[in-house]
Design a protein around this motif. Sequence first.
Motif, mmCIF file in Angstrom:
data_model
loop_
_atom_site.group_PDB
_atom_site.id
_atom_site.type_symbol
_atom_site.label_atom_id
_atom_site.label_comp_id
_atom_site.label_asym_id
_atom_site.label_seq_id
_atom_site.Cartn_x
_atom_site.Cartn_y
_atom_site.Cartn_z
ATOM 1 N N ASP A 291 21.733 52.621 53.312
ATOM 2 C CA ASP A 291 22.607 51.453 53.412
ATOM 3 C C ASP A 291 23.840 51.751 54.259
ATOM 4 N N GLU A 292 24.355 52.985 54.194
ATOM 5 C CA GLU A 292 25.481 53.360 55.050
ATOM 6 C C GLU A 292 25.046 53.390 56.515
ATOM 7 N N TYR B 28 22.732 51.561 57.920
ATOM 8 C CA TYR B 28 22.659 50.183 58.386
ATOM 9 C C TYR B 28 24.065 49.627 58.637
ATOM 10 N N ALA B 29 25.004 49.931 57.740
ATOM 11 C CA ALA B 29 26.369 49.427 57.878
ATOM 12 C C ALA B 29 27.036 49.943 59.151
ATOM 13 N N TYR C 30 17.609 52.109 43.885
ATOM 14 C CA TYR C 30 18.370 51.225 44.759
ATOM 15 C C TYR C 30 18.365 51.839 46.158
ATOM 16 N N ILE C 31 18.672 51.027 47.162
ATOM 17 C CA ILE C 31 18.661 51.537 48.533
ATOM 18 C C ILE C 31 19.659 52.678 48.716
ATOM 19 N N LYS C 32 20.747 52.681 47.943
ATOM 20 C CA LYS C 32 21.756 53.734 48.070
ATOM 21 C C LYS C 32 21.249 55.091 47.579
ATOM 22 N N HIS D 87 16.737 45.309 45.280
ATOM 23 C CA HIS D 87 17.993 45.984 45.624
ATOM 24 C C HIS D 87 17.910 46.671 46.980
ATOM 25 N N SER D 88 17.348 45.970 47.965
ATOM 26 C CA SER D 88 17.261 46.512 49.313
ATOM 27 C C SER D 88 17.641 45.427 50.318
ATOM 28 N N PRO D 89 18.054 45.824 51.521
ATOM 29 C CA PRO D 89 18.450 44.847 52.533
ATOM 30 C C PRO D 89 17.304 44.388 53.427
ATOM 31 N N TRP D 90 16.093 44.883 53.197
ATOM 32 C CA TRP D 90 14.992 44.591 54.096
ATOM 33 C C TRP D 90 14.542 43.138 53.999
#
Length: 241
Positions: free
Chosen positions: A121-122, A124-125, A162-164, A209-212
């Motif tokens: 996630d970082e 992607y950010a 979670y993605i993290k 809990h993912s951004p995909w």
Amino acid sequence: MTAKPSVSDTHSSTTSFENWWKIQGEWVEEPNDRRGGYSGVQRIYAEGKLLYAKRQTGHIHRSLLHPFGRPTVLREQEALVGARKAGVTVSEIVYCAAEQSTQGWRALLITKALEDFQPIDERYANNGREEYGEALHQQLLVEVAHTLARLHTARWQHGCIYIKHIFVRITGEGQTLTPEIALLDLEKCRRRLTSKQAALHDMLQLRRHSPWDQADWQSLIGHYQLAMGRTFKTLYKATRR
């Protein structure tokens, strides 16, 4: 205070436990009060290395095998060992021990830092997907799928995926860049009776809990099912909440 023999100790030494316990560092996960005690993670430097120390007092879980409870780091230690045997990259254990006295439990889990890895996630950010291009992103999804398939084939359920908790490291140069995947925070990890139980719990939780987007998810699930050697219709239908 007279301590009973340690339940689990990679060095089997009360002196070692006290020496590690005295080493203090910066809190990267502030202590939380639950499970009858507290648990937190510090970043420390020892033996010339950057290490992470999970420090607990009275922080226990109960099960059929342990009806009176035991520190959760002992379950995490077992999961780290099991995941590594399954071919999953996880933090390397430097020291793990738990001691019980009349005042209750104290427990420590010391692990090495995952060098050059960062949470997805970082990445992607920080525009990592755009920086390295779509081809590498698709490789990343493949590696995530294969990593989770190895864990689940061995019947280990992460329990808090979670993605993290999925880390990535990019190696190589130029046209030979390769993503490597590691898993973190296996405190709730446990062995299930079947790989299907582990798979459905973790993959449905990850989807929530993912951004995909749906296209990424379909790609990941396709590679995951090939690696597992079976189809899970429920996963194809999963959408984010």
